[in-house]
Design an enzyme around this catalytic site. Structure first.
Site, PDB file in Angstrom:
ATOM      1  N   ARG A 251       0.854  -1.182   0.000  1.00 54.84           N
ATOM      2  CA  ARG A 251       0.000   0.000   0.000  1.00 54.84           C
ATOM      3  C   ARG A 251       0.892   1.235   0.000  1.00 54.84           C
ATOM      4  O   ARG A 251       2.020   1.204   0.495  1.00 54.84           O
ATOM      5  CB  ARG A 251      -0.898   0.015   1.238  1.00 54.84           C
TER       6      ARG A 251
ATOM      7  N   LYS B 294      -1.553  -2.497   8.147  1.00 52.70           N
ATOM      8  CA  LYS B 294      -2.721  -2.076   8.914  1.00 52.70           C
ATOM      9  C   LYS B 294      -2.730  -2.760  10.276  1.00 52.70           C
ATOM     10  O   LYS B 294      -2.333  -3.914  10.409  1.00 52.70           O
ATOM     11  CB  LYS B 294      -4.002  -2.419   8.154  1.00 52.70           C
TER      12      LYS B 294
ATOM     13  N   HIS C  31      -2.651   2.294  -5.888  1.00 49.15           N
ATOM     14  CA  HIS C  31      -3.403   1.052  -5.699  1.00 49.15           C
ATOM     15  C   HIS C  31      -3.545   0.290  -7.010  1.00 49.15           C
ATOM     16  O   HIS C  31      -3.725  -0.932  -6.998  1.00 49.15           O
ATOM     17  CB  HIS C  31      -4.781   1.356  -5.100  1.00 49.15           C
TER      18      HIS C  31
ATOM     19  N   ARG D 247      -0.764  -2.013  -7.010  1.00 50.99           N
ATOM     20  CA  ARG D 247      -1.017  -3.106  -6.055  1.00 50.99           C
ATOM     21  C   ARG D 247      -1.965  -4.120  -6.688  1.00 50.99           C
ATOM     22  O   ARG D 247      -1.731  -5.335  -6.614  1.00 50.99           O
ATOM     23  CB  ARG D 247      -1.618  -2.514  -4.785  1.00 50.99           C
TER      24      ARG D 247
ATOM     25  N   HIS E 143      -3.514  -8.889   3.548  1.00 50.64           N
ATOM     26  CA  HIS E 143      -4.963  -8.922   3.738  1.00 50.64           C
ATOM     27  C   HIS E 143      -5.304  -9.726   4.988  1.00 50.64           C
ATOM     28  O   HIS E 143      -4.800 -10.835   5.178  1.00 50.64           O
ATOM     29  CB  HIS E 143      -5.654  -9.577   2.539  1.00 50.64           C
TER      30      HIS E 143
ATOM     31  N   TYR F 237      -9.105 -10.882  -6.594  1.00 55.69           N
ATOM     32  CA  TYR F 237      -8.157 -10.893  -7.700  1.00 55.69           C
ATOM     33  C   TYR F 237      -8.281 -12.146  -8.559  1.00 55.69           C
ATOM     34  O   TYR F 237      -7.862 -12.141  -9.707  1.00 55.69           O
ATOM     35  CB  TYR F 237      -6.729 -10.750  -7.158  1.00 55.69           C
TER      36      TYR F 237
END
Length: 314
Positions: free
Chosen positions: A166, A190, A260, A263, A286, A295
């Site tokens: 990210r 995150k 993004h 990404r 994730h 994806y």
């Protein structure tokens, strides 16, 4: 989208719980400042609506209040994904308030919100990635001896595509987060979760090229930041987006924009190349495998498009 009501001071019976909840998710769950601001904006909108209806404490907020507030979000023309996110913020808040004993019953349990729209992300084809990198390499090669910016921009693009990080993770990297011997990055994602992310030989070459000239931008206040802005401070997310947007516009044949997109592209190309879903999940950071599964749909669509364009009896 705010209203005049949103700007009015709230009674302490509403302001206090909001303040405590933001502190709870900031300290207890390690949410980013951006996430905290989004939560506070969403909840302040709800509480302002409740206050306008006469509420001064959480116990005066019921399902009807939530439904009126949610209806106003939709009427304001907000995207379904935004309305769904705001509803999720409210559910988190009322569930916390119920656990803390501030509410006897959680009024959001029966709150219905629109489902998030799931759009297939825009991705670049391999040929587009090659042209993107070739253009940046040409700029870096032709740059004057004192200009470190082209080398930096090349390294930013190469690393975003190579690692699928990210943009916030990328600009947060320090020089010692790069392990050249193993070609791995130490990334803080995150929720302050750290993970190791691999990168390839082209990204290694671009990084070494940048680090060889990084000193031309560095100042005593630069610290350990891997990527620097023109004035020597740590490269910001907005600056990184501008770098990527400029490079993508230069392609002239894609509507993809922003970091993004790289990404998305990295994830799709990994799956196209045979990487297993769990590995891609780990690389991207994730929390849920369901997010990574998006994806696989992108790859199927690309496969279908290629078949229809190439097979004589498609």
């Amino acid at each position: 989208m705010g209203t005049d009501d949103d700007a009015r001071p709230l009674a302490e019976g509403l302001e206090g719980p909001l303040r405590d909840f933001i502190r709870h998710i900031g300290l207890g769950r390690g949410r980013s400042e951006h996430t905290l601001r989004a939560y506070e904006s969403d909840l302040r909108s709800l509480l302002a609506t409740a206050a306008a209806d006469g509420a001064s404490t959480l116990t005066e907020i019921d399902l009807a209040t939530l439904r009126r507030w949610l209806g106003r979000q939709s009427e304001a023309g907000l995207a379904r994904s935004t309305v769904a996110r705001r509803a999720a913020s409210v559910r988190s808040f009322t569930a916390w308030a119920r656990r803390e004993g501030l509410l006897e019953v959680d009024p959001a349990l029966r709150l219905l919100a629109p489902k998030r729209e799931r759009h297939l992300p825009e991705v670049l084809h391999r040929g587009q990635v090659e042209r993107l990198v070739d253009s940046l390499q040409a700029e870096a090669t032709g740059a004057s001896g004192e200009d470190a910016i082209p080398a930096r921009d090349l390294a930013v693009i190469e690393l975003l595509y190579a690692s699928g990080t990210r943009v916030g993770e990328l600009v947060g990297l320090d020089v010692d987060d790069v392990d050249f011997d193993r070609r791995m990055l130490r990334v803080l994602g995150k929720g302050s979760k750290e993970r190791a992310v691999p990168f390839g030989v082209p990204a290694e070459k671009a990084l070494r090229r940048w680090l060889a000239v990084r000193g031309r931008l560095a100042t005593p206040g630069s610290g350990p930041a891997l990527f620097l802005g023109r004035r020597g401070g740590r490269l910001g997310q907005r600056q990184a987006r501008e770098i990527v947007d400029r490079a993508l516009r230069g392609l002239g044949d894609t509507s993809a924009s922003g970091p993004h997109a790289l990404r998305h592209t990295a994830a799709t190309h990994l799956l196209d190349g045979g990487a297993d879903l769990r590995s891609v999940q780990e690389i991207l950071g994730h929390a849920s495998l369901a997010t990574t599964q998006l994806y696989t749909h992108v790859s199927v669509e690309r496969l279908r498009s290629s078949y229809q364009a190439s097979h004589p009896r498609a």
